[in-house]
Design a protein around this motif. Structure first.
Motif, PDB file in Angstrom:
ATOM      1  N   TRP A   1      -5.895  -3.685   1.706  1.00 54.25           N
ATOM      2  CA  TRP A   1      -5.389  -2.670   2.430  1.00 54.25           C
ATOM      3  C   TRP A   1      -4.405  -2.998   3.762  1.00 54.25           C
ATOM      4  O   TRP A   1      -4.892  -4.228   4.070  1.00 54.25           O
ATOM      5  CB  TRP A   1      -6.535  -1.799   3.112  1.00 54.25           C
ATOM      6  CG  TRP A   1      -6.991  -0.946   1.913  1.00 54.25           C
ATOM      7  CD1 TRP A   1      -8.308  -1.348   1.250  1.00 54.25           C
ATOM      8  CD2 TRP A   1      -6.611   0.120   1.345  1.00 54.25           C
ATOM      9  NE1 TRP A   1      -8.547  -0.411   0.346  1.00 54.25           N
ATOM     10  CE2 TRP A   1      -7.547   0.521   0.279  1.00 54.25           C
ATOM     11  CE3 TRP A   1      -5.604   1.013   1.609  1.00 54.25           C
ATOM     12  CZ2 TRP A   1      -7.411   1.674  -0.539  1.00 54.25           C
ATOM     13  CZ3 TRP A   1      -5.215   2.314   0.887  1.00 54.25           C
ATOM     14  CH2 TRP A   1      -6.462   2.400  -0.274  1.00 54.25           C
TER      15      TRP A   1
ATOM     16  N   VAL B   1       0.971  -1.101  -0.032  1.00 51.82           N
ATOM     17  CA  VAL B   1       0.130   0.019   0.106  1.00 51.82           C
ATOM     18  C   VAL B   1       0.878   1.247  -0.177  1.00 51.82           C
ATOM     19  O   VAL B   1       1.813   1.605   0.897  1.00 51.82           O
ATOM     20  CB  VAL B   1      -0.894   0.024   1.194  1.00 51.82           C
ATOM     21  CG1 VAL B   1      -1.613   1.148   1.439  1.00 51.82           C
ATOM     22  CG2 VAL B   1      -1.855  -1.142   1.240  1.00 51.82           C
TER      23      VAL B   1
ATOM     24  N   TRP C   1      -5.528   2.881   6.692  1.00 50.58           N
ATOM     25  CA  TRP C   1      -4.832   3.461   5.662  1.00 50.58           C
ATOM     26  C   TRP C   1      -4.143   4.733   5.886  1.00 50.58           C
ATOM     27  O   TRP C   1      -3.301   5.363   5.590  1.00 50.58           O
ATOM     28  CB  TRP C   1      -5.453   3.602   4.126  1.00 50.58           C
ATOM     29  CG  TRP C   1      -6.573   4.747   4.314  1.00 50.58           C
ATOM     30  CD1 TRP C   1      -7.728   4.580   4.652  1.00 50.58           C
ATOM     31  CD2 TRP C   1      -6.239   6.042   3.653  1.00 50.58           C
ATOM     32  NE1 TRP C   1      -8.417   5.936   4.514  1.00 50.58           N
ATOM     33  CE2 TRP C   1      -7.437   6.732   3.737  1.00 50.58           C
ATOM     34  CE3 TRP C   1      -5.309   6.561   2.962  1.00 50.58           C
ATOM     35  CZ2 TRP C   1      -7.724   8.132   3.479  1.00 50.58           C
ATOM     36  CZ3 TRP C   1      -5.210   8.063   2.779  1.00 50.58           C
ATOM     37  CH2 TRP C   1      -6.608   8.574   2.877  1.00 50.58           C
TER      38      TRP C   1
ATOM     39  N   ILE D   1      -3.876   0.606  -3.014  1.00 47.60           N
ATOM     40  CA  ILE D   1      -3.355  -0.630  -2.691  1.00 47.60           C
ATOM     41  C   ILE D   1      -2.470  -0.996  -3.843  1.00 47.60           C
ATOM     42  O   ILE D   1      -2.233  -0.395  -4.835  1.00 47.60           O
ATOM     43  CB  ILE D   1      -4.655  -1.688  -2.566  1.00 47.60           C
ATOM     44  CG1 ILE D   1      -5.332  -2.025  -4.035  1.00 47.60           C
ATOM     45  CG2 ILE D   1      -5.479  -1.252  -1.372  1.00 47.60           C
ATOM     46  CD1 ILE D   1      -6.429  -2.887  -3.891  1.00 47.60           C
TER      47      ILE D   1
END
Length: 128
Positions: free
Chosen positions: A105, A33, A109, A52
């Motif tokens: 993910w 990510v 995030w 991602i």
């Protein structure tokens, strides 16, 4: 190990555009990510946009939705942040960061603490 190098920052007038690049080293780039953060003087670091490994999903802070677009090219090991309709409040040092995500993910995030690798930052200044 992943090494990240940002580029593309500069001075732009309000309403203008810039495209930031985050070039990465490492053979497993597509497993990570990548998220852009920014930090303005006297303010905390904040998340801007994340994507991602496959590029199939992205997330944005409310403040940049509709103006910024994150994308990646896993052949070139590069993530881009296209910034349009820039505002003076977008002025900050922009950093890209990487966290191992496998196919999706990695945790939350927007949480800077979850990223293991960081670039040195690139300055974006938007004049009014």
């Amino acid at each position: 190990q992943v090494q990240l190098v940002e580029s593309g920052g500069g001075l732009v007038q309000a309403g203008g555009s810039l495209r930031l690049s985050c070039a990465a080293s490492g053979r497993t780039f597509s497993s990570y990510v990548i998220t852009w953060f920014r930090q303005a003087p006297g303010k905390e670091r904040e998340s801007v946009a994340g994507i991602i490994g496959s590029g199939g999903s992205s997330r944005y802070a409310d403040s940049v939705k509709g103006r910024f677009t994150i994308s990646r090219d896993n052949v070139k090991n590069t993530v881009y942040l296209q910034m349009n309709s820039l505002k003076p409040e977008d002025t900050a040092v922009y950093y890209c960061a990487a966290a191992y995500g496998g196919g999706g993910w990695s945790g939350t995030w927007s949480n800077a603490g979850e990223y293991d690798y960081w670039g040195q930052g690139t300055q974006v200044t938007v004049s009014s």
